[in-house]
Design an enzyme around this catalytic site. Structure first.
Site, PDB file in Angstrom:
ATOM      1  N   HIS A   2       7.922  -5.968   0.011  1.00  0.00           N
ATOM      2  CA  HIS A   2       6.947  -5.131  -0.710  1.00  0.00           C
ATOM      3  C   HIS A   2       7.520  -4.522  -1.979  1.00  0.00           C
ATOM      4  CE1 HIS A   2       3.686  -4.972   2.368  1.00  0.00           C
ATOM      5  NE2 HIS A   2       4.669  -5.471   3.079  1.00  0.00           N
TER       6      HIS A   2
ATOM      7  N   ASP B  17       8.318  -0.537  -9.598  1.00  0.00           N
ATOM      8  CA  ASP B  17       7.491  -0.580  -8.395  1.00  0.00           C
ATOM      9  C   ASP B  17       7.205  -2.037  -8.041  1.00  0.00           C
ATOM     10  OD1 ASP B  17       5.932   0.508  -6.328  1.00  0.00           O
ATOM     11  OD2 ASP B  17       5.035   1.994  -7.668  1.00  0.00           O
TER      12      ASP B  17
HETATM   13  P1  ADQ Z   1       4.544   2.555  -1.742  1.00  0.00           P
HETATM   14  O1  ADQ Z   1       5.792   2.753  -2.533  1.00  0.00           O
HETATM   15  O2  ADQ Z   1       4.309   3.504  -0.639  1.00  0.00           O
HETATM   16  O3  ADQ Z   1       4.476   1.070  -1.175  1.00  0.00           O
HETATM   17  P2  ADQ Z   1       1.905   2.293  -3.312  1.00  0.00           P
HETATM   18  O4  ADQ Z   1       1.674   0.848  -3.447  1.00  0.00           O
HETATM   19  O5  ADQ Z   1       1.638   3.083  -4.536  1.00  0.00           O
HETATM   20  O6  ADQ Z   1       3.351   2.682  -2.835  1.00  0.00           O
HETATM   21  O7  ADQ Z   1       0.938   2.914  -2.222  1.00  0.00           O
HETATM   22  C1  ADQ Z   1       0.681   2.280  -1.068  1.00  0.00           C
HETATM   23  C2  ADQ Z   1      -0.475   2.944  -0.295  1.00  0.00           C
HETATM   24  O8  ADQ Z   1      -0.143   4.273   0.050  1.00  0.00           O
HETATM   25  C3  ADQ Z   1      -1.766   2.987  -1.085  1.00  0.00           C
HETATM   26  O9  ADQ Z   1      -2.833   2.618  -0.252  1.00  0.00           O
HETATM   27  C4  ADQ Z   1      -1.873   4.422  -1.506  1.00  0.00           C
HETATM   28  O10 ADQ Z   1      -3.200   4.893  -1.637  1.00  0.00           O
HETATM   29  C5  ADQ Z   1      -1.157   5.143  -0.383  1.00  0.00           C
HETATM   30  N1  ADQ Z   1      -0.590   6.368  -0.945  1.00  0.00           N
HETATM   31  C6  ADQ Z   1       0.223   6.468  -2.009  1.00  0.00           C
HETATM   32  N2  ADQ Z   1       0.468   7.763  -2.289  1.00  0.00           N
HETATM   33  C7  ADQ Z   1      -0.225   8.464  -1.379  1.00  0.00           C
HETATM   34  C8  ADQ Z   1      -0.417   9.854  -1.164  1.00  0.00           C
HETATM   35  N3  ADQ Z   1       0.111  10.738  -1.980  1.00  0.00           N
HETATM   36  N4  ADQ Z   1      -1.193  10.234  -0.122  1.00  0.00           N
HETATM   37  C9  ADQ Z   1      -1.775   9.316   0.672  1.00  0.00           C
HETATM   38  N5  ADQ Z   1      -1.667   7.996   0.482  1.00  0.00           N
HETATM   39  C10 ADQ Z   1      -0.903   7.577  -0.511  1.00  0.00           C
HETATM   40  C11 ADQ Z   1       5.295  -0.120  -1.161  1.00  0.00           C
HETATM   41  C12 ADQ Z   1       5.842  -0.559  -2.517  1.00  0.00           C
HETATM   42  C13 ADQ Z   1       4.707  -0.764  -3.531  1.00  0.00           C
HETATM   43  C14 ADQ Z   1       3.682  -1.742  -2.958  1.00  0.00           C
HETATM   44  C15 ADQ Z   1       3.265  -1.352  -1.564  1.00  0.00           C
HETATM   45  C16 ADQ Z   1       2.385  -2.429  -0.922  1.00  0.00           C
HETATM   46  O11 ADQ Z   1       6.779   0.395  -3.014  1.00  0.00           O
HETATM   47  O12 ADQ Z   1       5.207  -1.250  -4.757  1.00  0.00           O
HETATM   48  O13 ADQ Z   1       2.525  -1.750  -3.788  1.00  0.00           O
HETATM   49  O14 ADQ Z   1       4.401  -1.156  -0.715  1.00  0.00           O
HETATM   50  O15 ADQ Z   1       3.012  -3.677  -0.916  1.00  0.00           O
END
Ligand code: ADQ
Length: 455
Positions: A143, A352
């Site tokens: 991811h 990211d």
């Molecule tokens: P994350 O680093 O956690 O994921 P992201 O892709 O931005 O980041 O968010 C993933 C999910 O978490 C989204 O559905 C988002 O809405 C939710 N989320 C983020 N911030 C939140 C908050 N403050 N409160 C509640 N929910 C929140 C990792 C990788 C990313 C990649 C994902 C998926 O770091 O680059 O996009 O996995 O593969």
């Protein structure tokens, strides 16, 4: 997968939705720690998915999860060498926990199952399952970004990590860049001839399919949830509290890779450069605490509190708070309502893998009157969302100009940019992503099967 009391990460939201459709078994760490040897997995069934979760010993939580996974692999894979720490003891814990995972997962597997392993915590799992005699296809999806060999070589165990990845039948990355970086490692270790034109990699008698599978979002579900959320009390209260001011929203886990300090600085510059916006815009940043036991995170929190406090102290008024910086969690649907209500979505990670918030922002908009997305070129999502306002997150002056451009953008241009992005999201939504990966895995063995997920 680890979930103490932190925000749900991409893993949780993305994969569970996909798994609900295919049915299957979810196996991973339940987020609890124990002082004793972890026992048998706790098994329960919810919405067609069987969950098998195990505990981690407290010492392993520290050495494996906080240590090797989040204080070494996470910063290294995001190109943050300064925050990286190596310890041989943590490396042993990483191997041991993966071995325990393999031992506990094996008895739960049926002969026709496919196994899909998720993310950097579990890279050795495929090899360990193979060593235990598992024959069916095993896939791995990363991811987060994959570092180029020149970066990866900093890791003492880099060769083992690359070799571990070759034990899978399919290895998936978020972007072409990550795949190329993986190729650079394979070439370094096994020579150029190991990489074939069809994205297959030959190592000894093993043939691996390494490819790009950019994760998507469930566009229809987000659209309807975001629309419905606008009618809820919490979103209505937030909108009322704006007193007709413009709204900029950021939603992130509180992580140094998300570029929040730079973003706050850019906002401060924006208020300096464009004083006409003072009193007329509210920036809401939602960032629940994450990985609170890792040192680098505590330092970043302090820096953020300082810059937010400075901005509010300097520009705020008795009836206006420039930044509303919230460390609390909201239900995902509420967040979608906030995103829909925003004139500007700000997503500026320093690096990211993908960034699903960017995609969720686009899907949540009202197509007739969409908000504008400001997106970092260093997020995987920038490859697909090319009609966002793309910025280098380190260049705070350019980011501040982008904020102004977003607020001034005329409706026809907003619509045009939004339509183009929405089309990309529809073409490669969450179920298309899962289907493509599972198809690749089935092809690797020419079989139809059930899915087992370890995350
Ligand atoms: P994350 O680093 O956690 O994921 P992201 O892709 O931005 O980041 O968010 C993933 C999910 O978490 C989204 O559905 C988002 O809405 C939710 N989320 C983020 N911030 C939140 C908050 N403050 N409160 C509640 N929910 C929140 C990792 C990788 C990313 C990649 C994902 C998926 O770091 O680059 O996009 O996995 O593969």
């Amino acid at each position: 997968m680890p979930r103490k009391s932190t925000a749900p990460g991409g893993l949780a939201v993305g994969i569970l939705n996909a798994l609900k459709r295919t049915g299957g078994l979810w196996f991973g760490w339940g987020g609890e720690t124990t002082q004793h040897e972890p026992g048998e997995p706790d098994i329960h069934i919810r919405a067609g998915v069987t969950y098998a979760t195990i505990e981690l010993r407290q010492v392993e939580y520290e050495l494996y999860y906080n240590g090797y996974a989040n204080n070494l692999l996470w910063p290294l894979f995001h190109y943050f060498l300064r925050d990286m720490r190596y310890s041989a003891e943590e490396r042993d814990a990483y191997e041991n926990v993966n071995r325990i995972f393999a031992q506990r997962l094996l008895p739960l597997l049926q002969p026709q199952d496919l196994v899909w392993v998720h993310d950097y915590h579990l890279i050795p799992l495929g090899r360990l399952l193979r060593e235990s005699g598992l024959r069916q296809p095993i896939g791995f999806f990363l991811h987060i970004p994959f570092p180029n060999i020149e970066m990866l070589r900093v890791l003492p165990a880099y060769a083992e990590l690359l070799r571990d990845l070759t034990h899978y039948d399919v290895v998936g990355f978020q972007t072409e860049n990550d795949l190329r970086a993986f190729h650079s490692g394979i070439e370094h270790l096994f020579g150029h001839e190991a990489i074939r034109a069809d994205n297959r990699i030959r190592v000894g008698d093993r043939l691996l399919h390494a490819d790009v599978f950019p994760i998507g979002v469930d566009v229809e579900a987000i659209q309807s949830q975001a629309t419905a959320a606008m009618q809820t009390d919490v979103v209505k209260r937030m909108v009322d509290s704006l007193m007709s001011r413009a709204l900029m929203v950021g939603v992130d886990r509180l992580d140094y890779s998300k570029g929040l300090v730079e973003r706050f600085n850019a906002y401060q510059q924006f208020l300096e450069t464009y004083p006409e916006n003072r009193g007329h815009i509210t920036y809401i940043q939602i960032a629940p605490l994450s990985r609170t036991d890792v040192r680098a995170y505590a330092n970043m929190r302090q820096a953020l509190e300082q810059v937010a406090g400075r901005t509010n102290g300097r520009f705020g008024d008795t009836d206006w708070t420039p930044i509303r910086y919230l460390n609390r969690n909201f239900p995902h649907t509420t967040l979608l309502g906030f995103l829909r209500a925003a004139n500007v979505g700000i997503v500026t990670p320093l690096r990211d893998g993908m960034n699903l918030v960017a995609k969720e922002f686009v899907a949540a908009q009202d197509p007739d009157n969409p908000g504008v997305l400001i997106l970092s070129t260093l997020a995987g999502a920038a490859r697909e969302l090319s009609t966002a306002l793309l910025v280098n997150p380190y260049d705070t002056r350019t980011v501040s100009h982008a904020m102004q451009a977003a607020l001034e953008m005329p409706l026809p241009e907003r619509r045009e940019r939004h339509t183009a992005m929405l089309e990309v999201l529809r073409r490669n939504d969450l179920s298309a992503w899962a289907r493509r990966f599972i198809d690749a895995l089935e092809q690797s063995a020419g079989m139809q099967a059930h899915v087992r997920v370890a995350g």
